[in-house]
Design a protein around this motif. Sequence first.
Motif, PDB file in Angstrom:
ATOM      1  N   ARG A  34      19.530  27.624   9.645  1.00  0.00           N
ATOM      2  CA  ARG A  34      19.463  26.531   8.671  1.00  0.00           C
ATOM      3  C   ARG A  34      18.096  25.864   8.748  1.00  0.00           C
ATOM      4  NH1 ARG A  34      23.203  23.499   5.919  1.00  0.00           N
ATOM      5  NH2 ARG A  34      22.532  21.407   5.312  1.00  0.00           N
ATOM      6  N   VAL A  35      17.548  25.490   7.609  1.00  0.00           N
ATOM      7  CA  VAL A  35      16.246  24.847   7.564  1.00  0.00           C
ATOM      8  C   VAL A  35      16.269  23.795   6.461  1.00  0.00           C
ATOM      9  CG1 VAL A  35      15.250  26.505   5.929  1.00  0.00           C
ATOM     10  CG2 VAL A  35      13.734  25.256   7.481  1.00  0.00           C
ATOM     11  N   SER A  36      15.482  22.762   6.622  1.00  0.00           N
ATOM     12  CA  SER A  36      15.355  21.735   5.583  1.00  0.00           C
ATOM     13  C   SER A  36      13.900  21.654   5.147  1.00  0.00           C
ATOM     14  CB  SER A  36      15.819  20.369   6.111  1.00  0.00           C
ATOM     15  OG  SER A  36      15.036  19.975   7.230  1.00  0.00           O
ATOM     16  N   GLY A  37      13.700  21.191   3.937  1.00  0.00           N
ATOM     17  CA  GLY A  37      12.342  21.090   3.418  1.00  0.00           C
ATOM     18  C   GLY A  37      12.326  21.159   1.910  1.00  0.00           C
ATOM     19  N   ALA A  38      11.147  21.066   1.333  1.00  0.00           N
ATOM     20  CA  ALA A  38      10.997  21.006  -0.122  1.00  0.00           C
ATOM     21  C   ALA A  38      11.503  22.268  -0.800  1.00  0.00           C
ATOM     22  CB  ALA A  38       9.527  20.764  -0.479  1.00  0.00           C
ATOM     23  N   PHE A  39      11.177  23.435  -0.244  1.00  0.00           N
ATOM     24  CA  PHE A  39      11.585  24.685  -0.891  1.00  0.00           C
ATOM     25  C   PHE A  39      13.076  24.937  -0.723  1.00  0.00           C
ATOM     26  CE2 PHE A  39       7.012  25.313  -0.133  1.00  0.00           C
ATOM     27  CZ  PHE A  39       6.609  25.586  -1.421  1.00  0.00           C
ATOM     28  N   ARG A  40      13.640  24.514   0.413  1.00  0.00           N
ATOM     29  CA  ARG A  40      15.090  24.641   0.586  1.00  0.00           C
ATOM     30  C   ARG A  40      15.816  23.747  -0.419  1.00  0.00           C
ATOM     31  NH1 ARG A  40      18.956  27.974   1.517  1.00  0.00           N
ATOM     32  NH2 ARG A  40      19.378  27.155  -0.548  1.00  0.00           N
ATOM     33  N   ARG A  41      15.309  22.535  -0.640  1.00  0.00           N
ATOM     34  CA  ARG A  41      15.924  21.655  -1.648  1.00  0.00           C
ATOM     35  C   ARG A  41      15.810  22.258  -3.038  1.00  0.00           C
ATOM     36  NH1 ARG A  41      13.567  17.743   1.679  1.00  0.00           N
ATOM     37  NH2 ARG A  41      11.715  17.588   0.341  1.00  0.00           N
ATOM     38  N   LEU A  42      14.667  22.857  -3.331  1.00  0.00           N
ATOM     39  CA  LEU A  42      14.492  23.501  -4.633  1.00  0.00           C
ATOM     40  C   LEU A  42      15.500  24.627  -4.809  1.00  0.00           C
ATOM     41  CD1 LEU A  42      12.922  23.921  -7.276  1.00  0.00           C
ATOM     42  CD2 LEU A  42      11.320  25.369  -5.997  1.00  0.00           C
ATOM     43  N   LYS A  43      15.734  25.408  -3.755  1.00  0.00           N
ATOM     44  CA  LYS A  43      16.721  26.492  -3.834  1.00  0.00           C
ATOM     45  C   LYS A  43      18.127  25.944  -4.027  1.00  0.00           C
ATOM     46  CE  LYS A  43      16.585  30.030  -1.058  1.00  0.00           C
ATOM     47  NZ  LYS A  43      16.600  31.148  -2.022  1.00  0.00           N
ATOM     48  N   TRP A  44      18.454  24.813  -3.374  1.00  0.00           N
ATOM     49  CA  TRP A  44      19.763  24.204  -3.580  1.00  0.00           C
ATOM     50  C   TRP A  44      19.953  23.815  -5.045  1.00  0.00           C
ATOM     51  CZ3 TRP A  44      23.175  25.434  -0.435  1.00  0.00           C
ATOM     52  CH2 TRP A  44      23.066  25.334   0.954  1.00  0.00           C
ATOM     53  N   TRP A  45      18.945  23.167  -5.623  1.00  0.00           N
ATOM     54  CA  TRP A  45      19.028  22.740  -7.015  1.00  0.00           C
ATOM     55  C   TRP A  45      19.195  23.932  -7.950  1.00  0.00           C
ATOM     56  CZ3 TRP A  45      20.072  18.292  -9.237  1.00  0.00           C
ATOM     57  CH2 TRP A  45      19.865  17.114  -8.530  1.00  0.00           C
ATOM     58  N   ARG A 138      27.931  29.760   7.314  1.00  0.00           N
ATOM     59  CA  ARG A 138      27.363  28.764   8.232  1.00  0.00           C
ATOM     60  C   ARG A 138      28.315  27.584   8.411  1.00  0.00           C
ATOM     61  NH1 ARG A 138      22.758  27.741   5.640  1.00  0.00           N
ATOM     62  NH2 ARG A 138      21.544  29.290   6.784  1.00  0.00           N
ATOM     63  N   TRP A 139      28.976  27.188   7.357  1.00  0.00           N
ATOM     64  CA  TRP A 139      29.925  26.066   7.407  1.00  0.00           C
ATOM     65  C   TRP A 139      31.102  26.372   8.329  1.00  0.00           C
ATOM     66  CZ3 TRP A 139      34.667  25.759   4.127  1.00  0.00           C
ATOM     67  CH2 TRP A 139      35.336  24.541   4.295  1.00  0.00           C
ATOM     68  N   LEU A 140      31.572  27.626   8.325  1.00  0.00           N
ATOM     69  CA  LEU A 140      32.744  27.996   9.117  1.00  0.00           C
ATOM     70  C   LEU A 140      32.397  28.436  10.534  1.00  0.00           C
ATOM     71  CD1 LEU A 140      34.707  30.000   6.405  1.00  0.00           C
ATOM     72  CD2 LEU A 140      35.350  27.792   7.363  1.00  0.00           C
ATOM     73  N   GLU A 141      31.293  29.164  10.686  1.00  0.00           N
ATOM     74  CA  GLU A 141      30.989  29.799  11.964  1.00  0.00           C
ATOM     75  C   GLU A 141      29.850  29.145  12.725  1.00  0.00           C
ATOM     76  OE1 GLU A 141      30.339  33.921  11.194  1.00  0.00           O
ATOM     77  OE2 GLU A 141      32.387  34.291  10.508  1.00  0.00           O
ATOM     78  N   GLY A 142      29.158  28.200  12.109  1.00  0.00           N
ATOM     79  CA  GLY A 142      28.053  27.551  12.779  1.00  0.00           C
ATOM     80  C   GLY A 142      26.717  28.144  12.377  1.00  0.00           C
ATOM     81  N   ASP A 143      25.661  27.620  12.975  1.00  0.00           N
ATOM     82  CA  ASP A 143      24.314  28.076  12.623  1.00  0.00           C
ATOM     83  C   ASP A 143      24.015  29.429  13.271  1.00  0.00           C
ATOM     84  OD1 ASP A 143      21.912  27.999  11.320  1.00  0.00           O
ATOM     85  OD2 ASP A 143      21.127  26.242  12.360  1.00  0.00           O
ATOM     86  N   ARG A 144      22.790  29.822  13.221  1.00  0.00           N
ATOM     87  CA  ARG A 144      22.373  31.180  13.575  1.00  0.00           C
ATOM     88  C   ARG A 144      22.878  31.636  14.937  1.00  0.00           C
ATOM     89  NH1 ARG A 144      18.134  33.709  16.153  1.00  0.00           N
ATOM     90  NH2 ARG A 144      17.395  35.619  15.139  1.00  0.00           N
TER      91      ARG A 144
END
Length: 491
Positions: A34-45, A138-144
Motif C-alpha cells: 500500500r502506498v499514498s501520494g498524489a498518483f495513488r489518489r489520482l488512480k483512486w479517482w 488487502r482489506w481482508l488479508e492485510g498489506d504486502r
Amino acid sequence: MSDARQVDRIDVEPVNNRRKRSMYVARRRIHPMRVSGAFRRLKWWIMGITLAIYYITPWIRWDRGEGMPDQAVLIDLEHRRFFFFFIEIWPQEFYYVAGLLIMAGIGLFLVTSVLGRAWCGYACPQTVWVDLFIHVERWLEGDRNARFRLDKASWGFEKIRKRVTKYLIWILISVATGGAWVFYFADAPTLFVDLFTLDASSIAYITVAILTATTFVFGGLMREQVCTYMCPWPRIQAAMLDENSLTVTYHDWRGEPRGRHRKSEEAQKLGDCIDCNQCVAVCPMGIDIRDGSQLECINCALCIDACNNVMAKTGGTPNLISYASLKSYEVAADGGTPEPLLKTVFRPRTLIYTGLWSLVGLAMLFVLLTRDRLDISVQADRNPRYVLLSDGQVRNGYTIKILNMDLEEKRVLLRVADLPGALMTVVGQDLWPSRTREFVLEPDKVAQLRVFVSVPRDQLEPGDNPFRFSVTDLTGIEEAHYGAHFTAPEG
C-alpha cells in the motif's frame, strides 16, 4: 541528509527482473504494498469514476416518447438501433462507430506520445479491475508482508476463512461486471428481474457466465500476466514513443551509487537512492524501475509516490523517480536545465495528433447534426426481371423500404422520377396505378412496400432504363432518392 535508517529496507527481488527474465517461468505472486501520494489518489479517482460509469450507465433513464425505449444508453440488437441519450444510430449509420474507433485510436496514440503508457496505468479496464481486486485482497488479508505470510502459512481455519471470503467477493464483483455488460443490450430493470426469475434468454446467462469467468481469472489470478503476455500494446508502444515522451524514469545520475549508511566516511560518494526497495514493493507489475525502461512498466507512477514518501522522511530531494522524457533526462544528467513541460508536451507530433483527432470529431459532429432522418432503399425483383402485360406494357417489381428515423410521424410522398409514362401500384393498397402515392410513416419505423411499376413498351429502351424512386417529407423539407433500373425486353 538525515539517517536513512528511519526507513525500513524491504528485502525483495523484482518478480520481473530485467536481468533474469524468462518468458516461460512459472508465475510468482506479486503483492504490491500500500502506498499514498498524489498518483495513488489520482488512480483512486479514475478507478471510482470509470467503475461508476460502467455500472450505473445502463440504469440511467431518458424519455424518448411513447413506444420508445427509455434507457439512456442501449444497444438494441433486436431492432437494430444504438441509443445514446438524444442520439439514435441506425445500422446504415455504422460509420459513426468507425469514426469513434478512429478517434479512440488517434487518442491512444496522442496519450502515448505524451505520457507513455498512461492509458495502461490509469484507465485500462484490466488495470482498473486488478486495482479493485487488490484493494479487496488487502482489506481482508492485510498489506504486502501479511499476504506473503498468509501464502506460506499452512491451511487452517483462519487462512481458509480469508481466502473463501476473498474469492466470494471477487466472484460477486465478477458477476456484477458480467451483469452490467448485458444490461447495455436490453432494458436493465426488466433484464435484472428476468435474470433472477430465470426468465432471461440463454444468451444472457452464457454472456454473464463468460464475463464472470474472465473477470475473475484476469483480475484476480492472472493480473500482470495479461499485460505482459496477452496485451499487444507493450510491443506497439515502442513505435509511438519518441525522445520527448514522458515516462516514469529513475534518475540514476542522482541516485547512483546506492547506499544506506549516510553517516559513514563514504556517504559523500553515495547518490540519493538509499536502496530501500520501496519502489519495487509497491509496483503492481513486479519490476524494479531502477533497471530502466521495461516492457512491463505501465506508467502507473506508484513508485514515484513511494520514493517521494521516502525522500520526505529522510530529508532528501523529491522526484528521484519522476515523469521525464529521454531528452530532459539526458539534459539533466549533463547538468543542464530541461525544457519547460509545456514545450515538451506541445510539439509538432502531438499537435498533429490533436489536429487529426479534432478533425475527425468535428466531421462526425457535422454529419450528425446535418444527417437526414428520411431514407429509402430499393431491391428489384430478379426472377422474373420483367413481365409483358396484355395491354403492351412492361412491368417490373420492386421491394421498397422507407425509413422514418425521427421520433414523430411523417406524411411522405413516394413517386417515380425520370421514367416517362411510368405508373406504380402498391400491392395491397392501390386499386389503380398512379405516378405518386402518399403514406403516413410511423415514428422510428421502417415501412416495407411491394410495388409494381408499369411502362408502355414503346417508351422504353431495350435492356436497363435508369430512373429514381423519390420520397419527400410533406411536413418538412427532407427528401431521399434511390437510383434503380427498369428492365425492358431486348429487341
